[in-house]
Design a protein around this motif. Sequence first.
Motif, PDB file in Angstrom:
ATOM      1  N   ILE A  35      53.791   5.011  92.324  1.00 25.39           N
ATOM      2  CA  ILE A  35      54.467   3.716  92.270  1.00 25.39           C
ATOM      3  C   ILE A  35      55.028   3.565  90.861  1.00 25.39           C
ATOM      4  O   ILE A  35      54.285   3.558  89.883  1.00 25.39           O
ATOM      5  CB  ILE A  35      53.495   2.558  92.597  1.00 25.39           C
ATOM      6  N   THR A  36      56.356   3.459  90.740  1.00 25.14           N
ATOM      7  CA  THR A  36      56.985   3.389  89.424  1.00 25.14           C
ATOM      8  C   THR A  36      57.245   1.966  88.962  1.00 25.14           C
ATOM      9  O   THR A  36      57.176   1.687  87.769  1.00 25.14           O
ATOM     10  CB  THR A  36      58.310   4.168  89.413  1.00 25.14           C
ATOM     11  N   ASP A  37      57.549   1.063  89.901  1.00 24.87           N
ATOM     12  CA  ASP A  37      57.859  -0.307  89.505  1.00 24.87           C
ATOM     13  C   ASP A  37      57.728  -1.223  90.707  1.00 24.87           C
ATOM     14  O   ASP A  37      57.863  -0.785  91.850  1.00 24.87           O
ATOM     15  CB  ASP A  37      59.289  -0.379  88.951  1.00 24.87           C
ATOM     16  N   VAL A  38      57.459  -2.495  90.424  1.00 30.29           N
ATOM     17  CA  VAL A  38      57.440  -3.533  91.459  1.00 30.29           C
ATOM     18  C   VAL A  38      58.218  -4.713  90.901  1.00 30.29           C
ATOM     19  O   VAL A  38      58.010  -5.114  89.760  1.00 30.29           O
ATOM     20  CB  VAL A  38      55.998  -3.964  91.815  1.00 30.29           C
ATOM     21  N   PHE A  50      59.126   0.250  94.088  1.00 29.51           N
ATOM     22  CA  PHE A  50      59.846   1.495  93.831  1.00 29.51           C
ATOM     23  C   PHE A  50      58.819   2.610  93.675  1.00 29.51           C
ATOM     24  O   PHE A  50      57.815   2.447  92.985  1.00 29.51           O
ATOM     25  CB  PHE A  50      60.701   1.371  92.570  1.00 29.51           C
ATOM     26  N   TYR A  51      59.105   3.741  94.309  1.00 30.08           N
ATOM     27  CA  TYR A  51      58.159   4.847  94.291  1.00 30.08           C
ATOM     28  C   TYR A  51      58.896   6.177  94.190  1.00 30.08           C
ATOM     29  O   TYR A  51      60.078   6.273  94.498  1.00 30.08           O
ATOM     30  CB  TYR A  51      57.281   4.846  95.554  1.00 30.08           C
ATOM     31  N   THR A  52      58.179   7.189  93.738  1.00 27.16           N
ATOM     32  CA  THR A  52      58.681   8.557  93.731  1.00 27.16           C
ATOM     33  C   THR A  52      57.682   9.426  94.479  1.00 27.16           C
ATOM     34  O   THR A  52      56.496   9.100  94.566  1.00 27.16           O
ATOM     35  CB  THR A  52      58.853   9.119  92.303  1.00 27.16           C
ATOM     36  N   GLU A  58      61.970  17.048 102.634  1.00 26.54           N
ATOM     37  CA  GLU A  58      61.232  16.773 103.873  1.00 26.54           C
ATOM     38  C   GLU A  58      59.962  15.977 103.587  1.00 26.54           C
ATOM     39  O   GLU A  58      59.637  15.026 104.307  1.00 26.54           O
ATOM     40  CB  GLU A  58      60.884  18.091 104.568  1.00 26.54           C
ATOM     41  N   GLU A  59      59.261  16.340 102.525  1.00 25.42           N
ATOM     42  CA  GLU A  59      58.047  15.607 102.149  1.00 25.42           C
ATOM     43  C   GLU A  59      58.385  14.190 101.712  1.00 25.42           C
ATOM     44  O   GLU A  59      57.623  13.253 101.985  1.00 25.42           O
ATOM     45  CB  GLU A  59      57.306  16.344 101.036  1.00 25.42           C
ATOM     46  N   ARG A  60      59.519  14.015 101.063  1.00 28.38           N
ATOM     47  CA  ARG A  60      59.945  12.668 100.668  1.00 28.38           C
ATOM     48  C   ARG A  60      60.232  11.815 101.896  1.00 28.38           C
ATOM     49  O   ARG A  60      59.849  10.647 101.962  1.00 28.38           O
ATOM     50  CB  ARG A  60      61.190  12.741  99.788  1.00 28.38           C
ATOM     51  N   ALA A  61      60.926  12.400 102.877  1.00 22.39           N
ATOM     52  CA  ALA A  61      61.234  11.664 104.101  1.00 22.39           C
ATOM     53  C   ALA A  61      59.964  11.314 104.867  1.00 22.39           C
ATOM     54  O   ALA A  61      59.824  10.179 105.368  1.00 22.39           O
ATOM     55  CB  ALA A  61      62.178  12.480 104.973  1.00 22.39           C
ATOM     56  N   ASP A  62      59.031  12.254 104.954  1.00 19.76           N
ATOM     57  CA  ASP A  62      57.761  11.986 105.644  1.00 19.76           C
ATOM     58  C   ASP A  62      56.963  10.900 104.930  1.00 19.76           C
ATOM     59  O   ASP A  62      56.364  10.030 105.576  1.00 19.76           O
ATOM     60  CB  ASP A  62      56.924  13.263 105.738  1.00 19.76           C
ATOM     61  N   SER A  63      56.951  10.929 103.619  1.00 17.70           N
ATOM     62  CA  SER A  63      56.226   9.909 102.858  1.00 17.70           C
ATOM     63  C   SER A  63      56.867   8.544 103.039  1.00 17.70           C
ATOM     64  O   SER A  63      56.169   7.528 103.127  1.00 17.70           O
ATOM     65  CB  SER A  63      56.188  10.274 101.375  1.00 17.70           C
ATOM     66  N   ILE A  93      61.151   1.193  98.268  1.00 15.76           N
ATOM     67  CA  ILE A  93      62.450   1.750  97.906  1.00 15.76           C
ATOM     68  C   ILE A  93      62.210   3.024  97.095  1.00 15.76           C
ATOM     69  O   ILE A  93      61.524   2.983  96.069  1.00 15.76           O
ATOM     70  CB  ILE A  93      63.263   0.748  97.064  1.00 15.76           C
ATOM     71  N   PRO A  94      62.766   4.160  97.546  1.00 17.83           N
ATOM     72  CA  PRO A  94      62.619   5.387  96.742  1.00 17.83           C
ATOM     73  C   PRO A  94      63.339   5.225  95.405  1.00 17.83           C
ATOM     74  O   PRO A  94      64.483   4.764  95.361  1.00 17.83           O
ATOM     75  CB  PRO A  94      63.263   6.475  97.596  1.00 17.83           C
TER      76      PRO A  94
END
Length: 147
Positions: A35-38, A50-52, A58-63, A93-94
């Motif tokens: 989690i980078t920011d809220v 906001f998260y990374t 594919e792993e990003r889409a699954d997450s 939000i990515p």
Amino acid sequence: MANPRAKKLADRIKEVIAKRLDKGLRDQRLGFVTITDVQVTGDLQHASIFYTVYGTDEERADSAKALERAKGMLRTEVGRNINSRLTPSLEFIPDGIPENAMHIESLLKEAAERDADTSSQAAGAQYAGDADPYVKPREIVEDEETN
């Protein structure tokens, strides 16, 4: 987010969600999420998180799917751990910071390569005409005296 109460709530939501994600979810699709920011709206009704994700596309889409599916459970967890009459709705939000950083890094590398090319070309370069093509004022006076 000029409201200091919204800032405090955002910090608390970030902490609660990060702890919950650290414990893990039952969804196996969730990868290594940070989690980078809220950001919380001024009326404290909505929180953008906001998260990374470390890994492949594919792993990003699954997450992203796993976070979307766990949104209700995470909102419940936030509601239990904040002192507010209303629990804000959550939106995941990515964060584009890693991609932007990689793009800037590639641009800086390209600029350094171009600088090196320019420096190597300048090392062996010669003037097209005289080294100093400008006429000096003294030379004009000397030329007039010799004539």
